[in-house]
Write a protein that holds these residues in place. Structure first.
Motif, PDB file in Angstrom:
ATOM      1  N   GLY A 162     -70.716 -26.562 -46.664  1.00  0.00           N
ATOM      2  CA  GLY A 162     -69.962 -25.389 -46.243  1.00  0.00           C
ATOM      3  C   GLY A 162     -69.996 -25.093 -44.756  1.00  0.00           C
ATOM      4  N   TYR A 163     -70.703 -25.906 -43.964  1.00  0.00           N
ATOM      5  CA  TYR A 163     -70.723 -25.685 -42.522  1.00  0.00           C
ATOM      6  C   TYR A 163     -69.388 -26.108 -41.924  1.00  0.00           C
ATOM      7  CZ  TYR A 163     -75.768 -24.922 -42.591  1.00  0.00           C
ATOM      8  OH  TYR A 163     -77.011 -24.404 -42.817  1.00  0.00           O
ATOM      9  N   SER A 164     -68.950 -25.393 -40.901  1.00  0.00           N
ATOM     10  CA  SER A 164     -67.728 -25.789 -40.193  1.00  0.00           C
ATOM     11  C   SER A 164     -68.044 -27.011 -39.339  1.00  0.00           C
ATOM     12  CB  SER A 164     -67.240 -24.646 -39.297  1.00  0.00           C
ATOM     13  OG  SER A 164     -68.132 -24.471 -38.214  1.00  0.00           O
ATOM     14  N   LEU A 165     -67.018 -27.659 -38.845  1.00  0.00           N
ATOM     15  CA  LEU A 165     -67.204 -28.818 -37.976  1.00  0.00           C
ATOM     16  C   LEU A 165     -68.023 -28.445 -36.751  1.00  0.00           C
ATOM     17  CD1 LEU A 165     -66.587 -31.763 -37.244  1.00  0.00           C
ATOM     18  CD2 LEU A 165     -64.408 -31.005 -36.331  1.00  0.00           C
ATOM     19  N   ALA A 166     -67.730 -27.299 -36.153  1.00  0.00           N
ATOM     20  CA  ALA A 166     -68.450 -26.851 -34.960  1.00  0.00           C
ATOM     21  C   ALA A 166     -69.919 -26.564 -35.288  1.00  0.00           C
ATOM     22  CB  ALA A 166     -67.793 -25.617 -34.361  1.00  0.00           C
ATOM     23  N   ASP A 167     -70.174 -25.869 -36.407  1.00  0.00           N
ATOM     24  CA  ASP A 167     -71.556 -25.540 -36.780  1.00  0.00           C
ATOM     25  C   ASP A 167     -72.360 -26.790 -37.119  1.00  0.00           C
ATOM     26  OD1 ASP A 167     -71.066 -22.848 -36.392  1.00  0.00           O
ATOM     27  OD2 ASP A 167     -70.708 -22.431 -38.515  1.00  0.00           O
ATOM     28  N   ALA A 168     -71.746 -27.720 -37.842  1.00  0.00           N
ATOM     29  CA  ALA A 168     -72.443 -28.960 -38.195  1.00  0.00           C
ATOM     30  C   ALA A 168     -72.768 -29.755 -36.936  1.00  0.00           C
ATOM     31  CB  ALA A 168     -71.592 -29.789 -39.152  1.00  0.00           C
ATOM     32  N   THR A 169     -71.833 -29.815 -35.999  1.00  0.00           N
ATOM     33  CA  THR A 169     -72.067 -30.529 -34.739  1.00  0.00           C
ATOM     34  C   THR A 169     -73.203 -29.874 -33.966  1.00  0.00           C
ATOM     35  OG1 THR A 169     -69.732 -31.119 -34.630  1.00  0.00           O
ATOM     36  CG2 THR A 169     -70.984 -31.284 -32.591  1.00  0.00           C
ATOM     37  N   GLU A 174     -79.324 -31.576 -31.579  1.00  0.00           N
ATOM     38  CA  GLU A 174     -80.709 -31.797 -31.145  1.00  0.00           C
ATOM     39  C   GLU A 174     -81.494 -32.734 -32.054  1.00  0.00           C
ATOM     40  OE1 GLU A 174     -81.779 -30.616 -28.215  1.00  0.00           O
ATOM     41  OE2 GLU A 174     -79.746 -29.843 -27.974  1.00  0.00           O
ATOM     42  N   VAL A 175     -80.868 -33.205 -33.123  1.00  0.00           N
ATOM     43  CA  VAL A 175     -81.545 -34.095 -34.073  1.00  0.00           C
ATOM     44  C   VAL A 175     -81.316 -35.543 -33.644  1.00  0.00           C
ATOM     45  CG1 VAL A 175     -81.679 -34.799 -36.485  1.00  0.00           C
ATOM     46  CG2 VAL A 175     -81.213 -32.408 -35.923  1.00  0.00           C
ATOM     47  N   PRO A 176     -82.398 -36.321 -33.507  1.00  0.00           N
ATOM     48  CA  PRO A 176     -82.244 -37.725 -33.092  1.00  0.00           C
ATOM     49  C   PRO A 176     -81.383 -38.532 -34.067  1.00  0.00           C
ATOM     50  CG  PRO A 176     -84.547 -37.045 -33.024  1.00  0.00           C
ATOM     51  CD  PRO A 176     -83.794 -35.940 -33.688  1.00  0.00           C
ATOM     52  N   ASN A 177     -80.525 -39.401 -33.536  1.00  0.00           N
ATOM     53  CA  ASN A 177     -79.645 -40.219 -34.366  1.00  0.00           C
ATOM     54  C   ASN A 177     -80.363 -41.370 -35.054  1.00  0.00           C
ATOM     55  OD1 ASN A 177     -77.258 -38.809 -33.948  1.00  0.00           O
ATOM     56  ND2 ASN A 177     -76.830 -39.897 -32.050  1.00  0.00           N
ATOM     57  N   ASP A 178     -81.564 -41.720 -34.586  1.00  0.00           N
ATOM     58  CA  ASP A 178     -82.256 -42.874 -35.162  1.00  0.00           C
ATOM     59  C   ASP A 178     -83.027 -42.539 -36.438  1.00  0.00           C
ATOM     60  OD1 ASP A 178     -84.127 -41.355 -33.855  1.00  0.00           O
ATOM     61  OD2 ASP A 178     -85.146 -43.043 -32.897  1.00  0.00           O
ATOM     62  N   LEU A 179     -83.019 -41.282 -36.869  1.00  0.00           N
ATOM     63  CA  LEU A 179     -83.657 -40.896 -38.129  1.00  0.00           C
ATOM     64  C   LEU A 179     -82.740 -41.262 -39.293  1.00  0.00           C
ATOM     65  CD1 LEU A 179     -84.919 -37.304 -37.185  1.00  0.00           C
ATOM     66  CD2 LEU A 179     -86.246 -39.423 -37.227  1.00  0.00           C
ATOM     67  N   SER A 180     -83.309 -41.302 -40.491  1.00  0.00           N
ATOM     68  CA  SER A 180     -82.480 -41.561 -41.668  1.00  0.00           C
ATOM     69  C   SER A 180     -81.556 -40.357 -41.884  1.00  0.00           C
ATOM     70  CB  SER A 180     -83.357 -41.768 -42.909  1.00  0.00           C
ATOM     71  OG  SER A 180     -83.950 -40.535 -43.302  1.00  0.00           O
ATOM     72  N   THR A 181     -80.514 -40.569 -42.624  1.00  0.00           N
ATOM     73  CA  THR A 181     -79.554 -39.489 -42.898  1.00  0.00           C
ATOM     74  C   THR A 181     -80.260 -38.307 -43.545  1.00  0.00           C
ATOM     75  OG1 THR A 181     -77.748 -41.070 -43.143  1.00  0.00           O
ATOM     76  CG2 THR A 181     -77.433 -38.904 -44.137  1.00  0.00           C
ATOM     77  N   GLU A 182     -81.108 -38.573 -44.516  1.00  0.00           N
ATOM     78  CA  GLU A 182     -81.832 -37.508 -45.207  1.00  0.00           C
ATOM     79  C   GLU A 182     -82.701 -36.694 -44.242  1.00  0.00           C
ATOM     80  OE1 GLU A 182     -85.306 -37.224 -48.561  1.00  0.00           O
ATOM     81  OE2 GLU A 182     -83.731 -38.720 -48.857  1.00  0.00           O
ATOM     82  N   GLU A 183     -83.401 -37.387 -43.338  1.00  0.00           N
ATOM     83  CA  GLU A 183     -84.247 -36.698 -42.357  1.00  0.00           C
ATOM     84  C   GLU A 183     -83.415 -35.881 -41.380  1.00  0.00           C
ATOM     85  OE1 GLU A 183     -86.493 -39.892 -40.643  1.00  0.00           O
ATOM     86  OE2 GLU A 183     -87.893 -39.972 -42.319  1.00  0.00           O
ATOM     87  N   ARG A 184     -82.268 -36.409 -40.967  1.00  0.00           N
ATOM     88  CA  ARG A 184     -81.392 -35.680 -40.054  1.00  0.00           C
ATOM     89  C   ARG A 184     -80.875 -34.401 -40.708  1.00  0.00           C
ATOM     90  NH1 ARG A 184     -76.654 -38.461 -38.070  1.00  0.00           N
ATOM     91  NH2 ARG A 184     -76.681 -36.958 -36.392  1.00  0.00           N
ATOM     92  N   ILE A 185     -80.521 -34.486 -41.985  1.00  0.00           N
ATOM     93  CA  ILE A 185     -80.022 -33.306 -42.700  1.00  0.00           C
ATOM     94  C   ILE A 185     -81.114 -32.258 -42.807  1.00  0.00           C
ATOM     95  CG2 ILE A 185     -79.180 -32.453 -44.938  1.00  0.00           C
ATOM     96  CD1 ILE A 185     -77.846 -35.262 -45.268  1.00  0.00           C
ATOM     97  N   LYS A 186     -82.331 -32.683 -43.182  1.00  0.00           N
ATOM     98  CA  LYS A 186     -83.458 -31.748 -43.302  1.00  0.00           C
ATOM     99  C   LYS A 186     -83.740 -31.045 -41.981  1.00  0.00           C
ATOM    100  CE  LYS A 186     -85.926 -34.003 -47.075  1.00  0.00           C
ATOM    101  NZ  LYS A 186     -87.138 -34.727 -47.465  1.00  0.00           N
ATOM    102  N   LYS A 187     -83.773 -31.803 -40.884  1.00  0.00           N
ATOM    103  CA  LYS A 187     -84.043 -31.213 -39.574  1.00  0.00           C
ATOM    104  C   LYS A 187     -82.918 -30.264 -39.154  1.00  0.00           C
ATOM    105  CE  LYS A 187     -87.202 -34.542 -37.554  1.00  0.00           C
ATOM    106  NZ  LYS A 187     -88.332 -33.654 -37.347  1.00  0.00           N
ATOM    107  N   ALA A 188     -81.674 -30.631 -39.443  1.00  0.00           N
ATOM    108  CA  ALA A 188     -80.541 -29.771 -39.105  1.00  0.00           C
ATOM    109  C   ALA A 188     -80.587 -28.467 -39.897  1.00  0.00           C
ATOM    110  CB  ALA A 188     -79.230 -30.502 -39.366  1.00  0.00           C
ATOM    111  N   LEU A 189     -80.945 -28.536 -41.148  1.00  0.00           N
ATOM    112  CA  LEU A 189     -81.026 -27.334 -41.987  1.00  0.00           C
ATOM    113  C   LEU A 189     -82.213 -26.456 -41.587  1.00  0.00           C
ATOM    114  CD1 LEU A 189     -80.088 -28.791 -45.471  1.00  0.00           C
ATOM    115  CD2 LEU A 189     -78.679 -27.329 -44.015  1.00  0.00           C
ATOM    116  N   ALA A 190     -83.294 -27.095 -41.141  1.00  0.00           N
ATOM    117  CA  ALA A 190     -84.492 -26.337 -40.749  1.00  0.00           C
ATOM    118  C   ALA A 190     -84.296 -25.638 -39.407  1.00  0.00           C
ATOM    119  CB  ALA A 190     -85.696 -27.261 -40.673  1.00  0.00           C
ATOM    120  N   GLY A 191     -83.465 -26.240 -38.548  1.00  0.00           N
ATOM    121  CA  GLY A 191     -83.263 -25.720 -37.188  1.00  0.00           C
ATOM    122  C   GLY A 191     -82.364 -24.610 -37.160  1.00  0.00           C
TER     123      GLY A 191
END
Length: 191
Positions: A162-169, A174-191
């Motif tokens: 449900g996040y907009s394109l701007a909010d998801a971006t 600030e989340v590193p691209n070299d993490l797994s997709t699952e880790e990136r999602i967790k960090k994005a949701l936590a931040g």
């Protein structure tokens, strides 16, 4: 409203593909980046935008939710219809187009077939604050992004939540691209 199609590519024309979905062939107009990835007789899933007019109905397809959302944003700009929006998305991969809009790069946008300088300026002005921050590498050209960046599974997941394109971006900036997709999602949701 037809929101998604899954089927087999049975034919490709110059700007569209026919997808067989259980015996029914749907003609779907696609951006160049998606068109080049379509392979005859291969299965495909496309997110679709169903455009209806008095005299016709057309489907526009995208390999990612990012592409579909960007297309829908382009349609909100005065003077940009489905064909012009698809032309803009055909300049480069979706992430490069999003970055160009975020950077107010109307020159890049005006490269689209049938899109003039004034329309390109209107797109950049109306949407630059709605597409999120630019993620182009420092010193790099926006158009030089790879197709891999156009399909960011973490961004897709946030948008599906449900996040907009701007909010998801913004959340993924600030989340590193070299993490797994699952880790990136967790960090994005936590931040």
């Amino acid at each position: 409203m037809i929101a998604r199609l899954s089927g087999r590519i049975v034919e490709k024309t110059d700007i569209s593909a026919i997808i067989d979905v259980q015996g029914v062939g749907y003609e779907v107009f696609v951006a160049m980046v998606d068109y080049e990835a379509l392979i005859l007789n291969e299965s495909v899933t496309l997110y679709t935008y169903h455009a209806t007019k008095e005299t016709s109905e057309e489907l526009f397809g995208f390999s990612s939710l990012v592409g579909k959302r960007l297309f829908e944003m382009l349609l909100t700009v005065q003077g940009v219809g489905p064909k012009a929006a698809m032309a803009i998305l055909s300049i480069a991969d979706f992430e490069s187009v999003r970055n160009a809009i975020a950077q107010n790069d109307s020159g890049f946008i005006s490269q689209a077939s049938g899109v003039g300088k004034k329309t390109a300026e209107r797109v950049a002005l109306d949407l630059h604050d709605k597409v999120g921050e630019a993620t182009a590498p420092s010193g790099g050209k926006v158009g030089a992004m790879t197709h891999k960046m156009a399909r960011d599974d973490a961004m897709e997941a946030l948008m599906a939540l449900g996040y907009s394109l701007a909010d998801a971006t913004e959340r993924l900036a600030e989340v590193p691209n070299d993490l797994s997709t699952e880790e990136r999602i967790k960090k994005a949701l936590a931040g």
